[in-house]
Write a protein that holds these residues in place. Structure first.
Motif, PDB file in Angstrom:
ATOM      1  N   MET A 155       0.821  -1.194   0.000  1.00 51.86           N
ATOM      2  CA  MET A 155       0.000   0.000   0.000  1.00 51.86           C
ATOM      3  C   MET A 155       0.866   1.260   0.000  1.00 51.86           C
ATOM      4  N   ARG A 156       1.934   1.240   0.808  1.00 47.89           N
ATOM      5  CA  ARG A 156       2.800   2.409   0.866  1.00 47.89           C
ATOM      6  C   ARG A 156       3.503   2.647  -0.468  1.00 47.89           C
ATOM      7  N   ALA A 157       3.961   1.558  -1.114  1.00 45.77           N
ATOM      8  CA  ALA A 157       4.640   1.686  -2.411  1.00 45.77           C
ATOM      9  C   ALA A 157       3.693   2.261  -3.455  1.00 45.77           C
ATOM     10  N   ALA A 158       2.438   1.841  -3.423  1.00 44.95           N
ATOM     11  CA  ALA A 158       1.450   2.362  -4.372  1.00 44.95           C
ATOM     12  C   ALA A 158       1.215   3.855  -4.151  1.00 44.95           C
ATOM     13  N   THR A 159       1.138   4.273  -2.882  1.00 43.15           N
ATOM     14  CA  THR A 159       0.950   5.686  -2.575  1.00 43.15           C
ATOM     15  C   THR A 159       2.135   6.513  -3.046  1.00 43.15           C
ATOM     16  N   VAL A 160       3.340   6.029  -2.789  1.00 43.40           N
ATOM     17  CA  VAL A 160       4.541   6.741  -3.235  1.00 43.40           C
ATOM     18  C   VAL A 160       4.558   6.845  -4.757  1.00 43.40           C
ATOM     19  N   GLU A 161       4.212   5.752  -5.434  1.00 38.56           N
ATOM     20  CA  GLU A 161       4.207   5.770  -6.897  1.00 38.56           C
ATOM     21  C   GLU A 161       3.204   6.789  -7.433  1.00 38.56           C
ATOM     22  N   ILE A 162       2.030   6.841  -6.844  1.00 37.62           N
ATOM     23  CA  ILE A 162       1.009   7.799  -7.296  1.00 37.62           C
ATOM     24  C   ILE A 162       1.472   9.234  -7.041  1.00 37.62           C
ATOM     25  N   VAL A 168       4.572  10.338  -6.848  1.00 41.84           N
ATOM     26  CA  VAL A 168       5.657  10.659  -7.788  1.00 41.84           C
ATOM     27  C   VAL A 168       5.095  10.930  -9.174  1.00 41.84           C
ATOM     28  N   TRP A 169       4.206  10.057  -9.650  1.00 41.29           N
ATOM     29  CA  TRP A 169       3.581  10.293 -10.960  1.00 41.29           C
ATOM     30  C   TRP A 169       2.868  11.639 -10.987  1.00 41.29           C
ATOM     31  N   CYS A 170       2.113  11.922  -9.940  1.00 35.12           N
ATOM     32  CA  CYS A 170       1.345  13.173  -9.886  1.00 35.12           C
ATOM     33  C   CYS A 170       2.283  14.380  -9.916  1.00 35.12           C
ATOM     34  N   ALA A 171       3.366  14.319  -9.153  1.00 35.95           N
ATOM     35  CA  ALA A 171       4.312  15.441  -9.113  1.00 35.95           C
ATOM     36  C   ALA A 171       4.974  15.662 -10.467  1.00 35.95           C
ATOM     37  N   VAL A 172       5.399  14.582 -11.094  1.00 28.77           N
ATOM     38  CA  VAL A 172       6.056  14.712 -12.403  1.00 28.77           C
ATOM     39  C   VAL A 172       5.079  15.246 -13.446  1.00 28.77           C
ATOM     40  N   LEU A 173       3.900  14.679 -13.499  1.00 26.30           N
ATOM     41  CA  LEU A 173       2.913  15.122 -14.491  1.00 26.30           C
ATOM     42  C   LEU A 173       2.466  16.567 -14.228  1.00 26.30           C
ATOM     43  N   PHE A 174       2.288  16.928 -12.972  1.00 23.21           N
ATOM     44  CA  PHE A 174       1.920  18.303 -12.637  1.00 23.21           C
ATOM     45  C   PHE A 174       3.044  19.252 -13.054  1.00 23.21           C
ATOM     46  N   GLY A 175       4.281  18.883 -12.766  1.00 22.59           N
ATOM     47  CA  GLY A 175       5.421  19.716 -13.146  1.00 22.59           C
ATOM     48  C   GLY A 175       5.530  19.915 -14.645  1.00 22.59           C
ATOM     49  N   VAL A 176       5.366  18.845 -15.399  1.00 27.17           N
ATOM     50  CA  VAL A 176       5.428  18.949 -16.863  1.00 27.17           C
ATOM     51  C   VAL A 176       4.299  19.823 -17.386  1.00 27.17           C
ATOM     52  N   THR A 177       3.111  19.679 -16.814  1.00 28.37           N
ATOM     53  CA  THR A 177       1.978  20.489 -17.248  1.00 28.37           C
ATOM     54  C   THR A 177       2.194  21.960 -16.944  1.00 28.37           C
ATOM     55  N   ALA A 190      -4.532  21.446 -13.933  1.00 29.22           N
ATOM     56  CA  ALA A 190      -3.307  20.650 -14.008  1.00 29.22           C
ATOM     57  C   ALA A 190      -3.216  19.675 -12.842  1.00 29.22           C
ATOM     58  N   GLY A 191      -3.569  20.116 -11.646  1.00 32.73           N
ATOM     59  CA  GLY A 191      -3.538  19.246 -10.473  1.00 32.73           C
ATOM     60  C   GLY A 191      -4.509  18.090 -10.583  1.00 32.73           C
ATOM     61  N   LEU A 192      -5.739  18.379 -10.991  1.00 35.74           N
ATOM     62  CA  LEU A 192      -6.738  17.318 -11.124  1.00 35.74           C
ATOM     63  C   LEU A 192      -6.400  16.352 -12.261  1.00 35.74           C
ATOM     64  N   ALA A 250      -4.322  11.128 -14.022  1.00 30.48           N
ATOM     65  CA  ALA A 250      -3.350  10.412 -14.850  1.00 30.48           C
ATOM     66  C   ALA A 250      -2.417   9.564 -13.990  1.00 30.48           C
ATOM     67  N   ALA A 251      -2.098  10.031 -12.774  1.00 31.25           N
ATOM     68  CA  ALA A 251      -1.239   9.255 -11.875  1.00 31.25           C
ATOM     69  C   ALA A 251      -1.928   7.953 -11.462  1.00 31.25           C
ATOM     70  N   PHE A 252      -3.217   8.028 -11.146  1.00 32.41           N
ATOM     71  CA  PHE A 252      -3.948   6.804 -10.813  1.00 32.41           C
ATOM     72  C   PHE A 252      -4.018   5.864 -12.015  1.00 32.41           C
ATOM     73  N   ALA A 253      -4.237   6.428 -13.201  1.00 29.80           N
ATOM     74  CA  ALA A 253      -4.282   5.594 -14.410  1.00 29.80           C
ATOM     75  C   ALA A 253      -2.929   4.940 -14.670  1.00 29.80           C
ATOM     76  N   ALA A 254      -1.853   5.691 -14.490  1.00 35.13           N
ATOM     77  CA  ALA A 254      -0.514   5.132 -14.706  1.00 35.13           C
ATOM     78  C   ALA A 254      -0.224   4.026 -13.704  1.00 35.13           C
ATOM     79  N   ARG A 255      -0.641   4.216 -12.478  1.00 34.45           N
ATOM     80  CA  ARG A 255      -0.442   3.195 -11.445  1.00 34.45           C
ATOM     81  C   ARG A 255      -1.195   1.925 -11.793  1.00 34.45           C
ATOM     82  N   ARG A 256      -2.373   2.051 -12.347  1.00 32.39           N
ATOM     83  CA  ARG A 256      -3.160   0.869 -12.725  1.00 32.39           C
ATOM     84  C   ARG A 256      -2.623   0.200 -13.991  1.00 32.39           C
ATOM     85  N   MET A 257      -2.050   0.987 -14.897  1.00 36.07           N
ATOM     86  CA  MET A 257      -1.567   0.448 -16.174  1.00 36.07           C
ATOM     87  C   MET A 257      -0.240  -0.308 -16.034  1.00 36.07           C
TER      88      MET A 257
END
Length: 151
Positions: free
Chosen positions: A1-8, A10-19, A34-36, A41-48
């Motif tokens: 669970m913790r690894a999934a939260t960290v991954e989400i 990180v994805w959210c921060a990177v995608l928000f930064g790029v946006t 951009a935040g939403l 997209a972070a949740f989708a990336a985590r699932r994919m």
């Protein structure tokens, strides 16, 4: 669970930064969108990632290779400039066998980040084909290669 939260996160921060970097003028509405969007997209990336069977592995050598990267870029730029200015390129293609603990998924882009090298193929998870303007291995190659980069 913790690894999934960290991954989400990180994805959210990177995608928000790029946006945010891609937006010309940043307003509160654009930051909210951009935040939403990055959160969704972070949740989708985590699932994919698990659905595609992709897993992060072989990161033991990554820190040493990443530390070598700035020097490799400056050195590669010097080799590139001297090759263009002074003599025709003496390019070679070499097969780099990666050490245990290195994976071509992250080692390939790190090797290719130097201006005088280009990764032209990844035939296996532990081998990278490199087109280079110099015969000897660069610092990143030396950090991730099994025998110093030439094999």
């Amino acid at each position: 669970m913790r690894a999934a939260t960290v991954e989400i996160v990180v994805w959210c921060a990177v995608l928000f930064g790029v946006t945010v970097v891609s937006i010309s003028t940043v307003s509160p509405v654009e930051l909210t969108v951009a935040g939403l969007a990055s959160l969704g997209a972070a949740f989708a990336a985590r699932r994919m990632r698990p659905a595609a069977g992709v897993r992060v592995r072989g990161i033991r050598c990554a820190a040493r290779a990443a530390v070598s990267l700035p020097y490799a870029v400056v050195r590669g730029l010097a080799v590139l400039v001297s090759s263009v200015a002074a003599r025709p390129a003496e390019a070679i293609v070499r097969r780099v066998r990666l050490r245990p603990g290195a994976d071509a998924a992250w080692a390939g882009p790190l090797i290719a980040a130097s201006p005088d090298t280009c990764v032209i193929g990844i035939p296996r998870d532990d081998v990278v084909l490199v087109h280079a303007l110099r015969p000897e291995a660069g610092p990143v190659e030396a950090a991730v290669a099994r025998t110093g980069g030439r094999r």
